[in-house]
Motif scaffolding. Structure first.
Motif, PDB file in Angstrom:
ATOM      1  N   PHE A   1      -1.489  -0.334  -6.132  1.00 44.93           N
ATOM      2  CA  PHE A   1      -2.699  -0.534  -6.930  1.00 44.93           C
ATOM      3  C   PHE A   1      -3.838   0.335  -6.394  1.00 44.93           C
ATOM      4  N   LEU A   2      -3.961   0.383  -5.066  1.00 43.48           N
ATOM      5  CA  LEU A   2      -4.978   1.230  -4.441  1.00 43.48           C
ATOM      6  C   LEU A   2      -4.743   2.703  -4.763  1.00 43.48           C
ATOM      7  N   VAL A   3      -3.483   3.122  -4.697  1.00 44.26           N
ATOM      8  CA  VAL A   3      -3.135   4.519  -4.989  1.00 44.26           C
ATOM      9  C   VAL A   3      -3.442   4.837  -6.447  1.00 44.26           C
ATOM     10  N   TYR A   4      -3.048   3.957  -7.358  1.00 43.35           N
ATOM     11  CA  TYR A   4      -3.311   4.191  -8.780  1.00 43.35           C
ATOM     12  C   TYR A   4      -4.806   4.352  -9.044  1.00 43.35           C
ATOM     13  N   ALA A   5      -5.609   3.490  -8.440  1.00 44.38           N
ATOM     14  CA  ALA A   5      -7.053   3.553  -8.653  1.00 44.38           C
ATOM     15  C   ALA A   5      -7.660   4.819  -8.053  1.00 44.38           C
ATOM     16  N   HIS A   6      -7.070   5.307  -6.987  1.00 40.17           N
ATOM     17  CA  HIS A   6      -7.597   6.476  -6.278  1.00 40.17           C
ATOM     18  C   HIS A   6      -7.183   7.795  -6.920  1.00 40.17           C
ATOM     19  N   ARG A   7      -5.952   7.863  -7.399  1.00 40.12           N
ATOM     20  CA  ARG A   7      -5.404   9.136  -7.888  1.00 40.12           C
ATOM     21  C   ARG A   7      -5.594   9.264  -9.400  1.00 40.12           C
ATOM     22  N   SER A   8      -6.474  10.159  -9.814  1.00 37.73           N
ATOM     23  CA  SER A   8      -6.739  10.334 -11.243  1.00 37.73           C
ATOM     24  C   SER A   8      -5.546  10.935 -11.980  1.00 37.73           C
ATOM     25  N   ASP A   9      -4.562  11.455 -11.249  1.00 37.23           N
ATOM     26  CA  ASP A   9      -3.371  12.020 -11.882  1.00 37.23           C
ATOM     27  C   ASP A   9      -2.293  10.964 -12.146  1.00 37.23           C
ATOM     28  N   ASN A  10      -2.596   9.706 -11.877  1.00 44.38           N
ATOM     29  CA  ASN A  10      -1.639   8.634 -12.115  1.00 44.38           C
ATOM     30  C   ASN A  10      -1.870   8.036 -13.498  1.00 44.38           C
ATOM     31  N   PRO A  11      -0.804   7.753 -14.248  1.00 44.93           N
ATOM     32  CA  PRO A  11      -0.987   7.189 -15.595  1.00 44.93           C
ATOM     33  C   PRO A  11      -1.697   5.830 -15.621  1.00 44.93           C
ATOM     34  N   PHE A  12      -1.661   5.087 -14.514  1.00 40.59           N
ATOM     35  CA  PHE A  12      -2.330   3.795 -14.453  1.00 40.59           C
ATOM     36  C   PHE A  12      -3.711   3.882 -13.799  1.00 40.59           C
ATOM     37  N   HIS A  13      -4.204   5.091 -13.588  1.00 38.07           N
ATOM     38  CA  HIS A  13      -5.471   5.280 -12.887  1.00 38.07           C
ATOM     39  C   HIS A  13      -6.617   4.496 -13.530  1.00 38.07           C
ATOM     40  N   LEU A  14      -6.826   4.685 -14.821  1.00 35.89           N
ATOM     41  CA  LEU A  14      -7.990   4.066 -15.466  1.00 35.89           C
ATOM     42  C   LEU A  14      -7.937   2.549 -15.440  1.00 35.89           C
ATOM     43  N   ILE A  15      -6.777   1.974 -15.712  1.00 34.23           N
ATOM     44  CA  ILE A  15      -6.687   0.517 -15.713  1.00 34.23           C
ATOM     45  C   ILE A  15      -6.853  -0.034 -14.299  1.00 34.23           C
ATOM     46  N   ALA A  16      -6.246   0.607 -13.301  1.00 31.63           N
ATOM     47  CA  ALA A  16      -6.374   0.132 -11.917  1.00 31.63           C
ATOM     48  C   ALA A  16      -7.808   0.274 -11.433  1.00 31.63           C
ATOM     49  N   ARG A  17      -8.417   1.392 -11.720  1.00 28.02           N
ATOM     50  CA  ARG A  17      -9.812   1.599 -11.304  1.00 28.02           C
ATOM     51  C   ARG A  17     -10.748   0.603 -11.987  1.00 28.02           C
ATOM     52  N   SER A  18     -10.551   0.408 -13.279  1.00 29.83           N
ATOM     53  CA  SER A  18     -11.391  -0.553 -14.013  1.00 29.83           C
ATOM     54  C   SER A  18     -11.202  -1.963 -13.481  1.00 29.83           C
ATOM     55  N   ALA A  19      -9.969  -2.321 -13.171  1.00 26.67           N
ATOM     56  CA  ALA A  19      -9.695  -3.663 -12.646  1.00 26.67           C
ATOM     57  C   ALA A  19     -10.380  -3.865 -11.302  1.00 26.67           C
ATOM     58  N   ILE A  20     -10.308  -2.854 -10.435  1.00 25.23           N
ATOM     59  CA  ILE A  20     -10.965  -2.970  -9.129  1.00 25.23           C
ATOM     60  C   ILE A  20     -12.484  -3.024  -9.297  1.00 25.23           C
ATOM     61  N   GLU A  21     -13.030  -2.232 -10.204  1.00 26.18           N
ATOM     62  CA  GLU A  21     -14.474  -2.284 -10.456  1.00 26.18           C
ATOM     63  C   GLU A  21     -14.876  -3.676 -10.944  1.00 26.18           C
ATOM     64  N   HIS A  22     -14.055  -4.271 -11.791  1.00 23.58           N
ATOM     65  CA  HIS A  22     -14.302  -5.634 -12.275  1.00 23.58           C
ATOM     66  C   HIS A  22     -14.281  -6.619 -11.102  1.00 23.58           C
ATOM     67  N   LEU A  23     -13.318  -6.457 -10.228  1.00 23.55           N
ATOM     68  CA  LEU A  23     -13.189  -7.328  -9.055  1.00 23.55           C
ATOM     69  C   LEU A  23     -14.404  -7.196  -8.141  1.00 23.55           C
ATOM     70  N   VAL A  24     -14.842  -5.975  -7.905  1.00 26.74           N
ATOM     71  CA  VAL A  24     -15.982  -5.711  -7.021  1.00 26.74           C
ATOM     72  C   VAL A  24     -17.267  -6.312  -7.581  1.00 26.74           C
TER      73      VAL A  24
ATOM     74  N   PRO B   1       1.439  15.579   1.547  1.00 23.86           N
ATOM     75  CA  PRO B   1       1.667  16.689   0.615  1.00 23.86           C
ATOM     76  C   PRO B   1       3.084  16.712   0.045  1.00 23.86           C
ATOM     77  N   LYS B   2       3.997  15.930   0.591  1.00 25.34           N
ATOM     78  CA  LYS B   2       5.336  15.833   0.009  1.00 25.34           C
ATOM     79  C   LYS B   2       5.346  14.908  -1.201  1.00 25.34           C
ATOM     80  N   ILE B   3       4.336  14.068  -1.309  1.00 25.06           N
ATOM     81  CA  ILE B   3       4.216  13.163  -2.448  1.00 25.06           C
ATOM     82  C   ILE B   3       3.296  13.755  -3.513  1.00 25.06           C
ATOM     83  N   PHE B   4       2.175  14.320  -3.073  1.00 27.79           N
ATOM     84  CA  PHE B   4       1.190  14.902  -3.992  1.00 27.79           C
ATOM     85  C   PHE B   4       0.962  16.365  -3.651  1.00 27.79           C
ATOM     86  N   LYS B   5       1.110  17.214  -4.644  1.00 27.01           N
ATOM     87  CA  LYS B   5       0.872  18.651  -4.427  1.00 27.01           C
ATOM     88  C   LYS B   5      -0.536  18.869  -3.880  1.00 27.01           C
TER      89      LYS B   5
END
Length: 151
Positions: free
Chosen positions: A8-31, A54-58
């Motif tokens: 969940f932390l990775v999704y919210a942090h990485r804008s290249d993840n398909p779940f980025h917006l929902i994870a980030r929005s959820a964390i913002e809601h939580l905060v 760098p083996k996981i993310f270019k």
């Protein structure tokens, strides 16, 4: 209390993840809320290992930025760094026995034990392996989107 798993932390942090917006929005809601929430310390370690690799993310996240991300989250009102308690080994053993935990599954059992020791009832995670520990409700980004953040 709600806790955030590594993915969940990775999704919210990485804008290249398909779940980025929902994870980030959820964390913002939580905060923005008043209820306490937390991050298990082992998830902090894993987040740092994943996003800077760098083996996981270019375009891996620079170490300084990764630490700043975690520090910014933990500086928010209600945020807690969740640590294992003195009864951690006993908690882990109970979960391992009830969940038939073996091998690599111990990583998730450790997270579940830390959460339960700290009063967490919900874990936001995309990892379905937590279903072995029914004492902890797991909600994925898709679950939160479907529920429209009905937390």
């Amino acid at each position: 209390m709600i806790a955030l798993d590594t993915n969940f932390l990775v999704y919210a942090h990485r804008s290249d993840n398909p779940f980025h917006l929902i994870a980030r929005s959820a964390i913002e809601h939580l905060v923005r809320g008043i209820a306490p929430w937390g991050i298990p310390v082992v998830c902090v370690h894993e987040f740092l290992a994943v996003v800077t690799n760098p083996k996981i993310f270019k375009q891996a996240t620079p170490r300084t930025l990764a630490f700043e991300q975690i520090e910014a989250l933990l500086a928010q009102p209600g945020a807690r760094l969740l640590m294992p308690s003195e009864r951690h080994l006993a908690s882990l053993r109970r979960l391992a026995e009830s969940g038939q935990t073996i091998g690599a599954q111990f990583h998730d059992a450790r997270i579940a034990a830390i959460c339960l020791e700290n009063g967490v009832t919900k874990l936001w995670s995309a990892d379905r392996d937590f279903s072995a520990y029914p004492q902890l409700t797991c909600q994925s980004p898709k679950d939160l989107l479907a529920a429209n953040f009905a937390l």
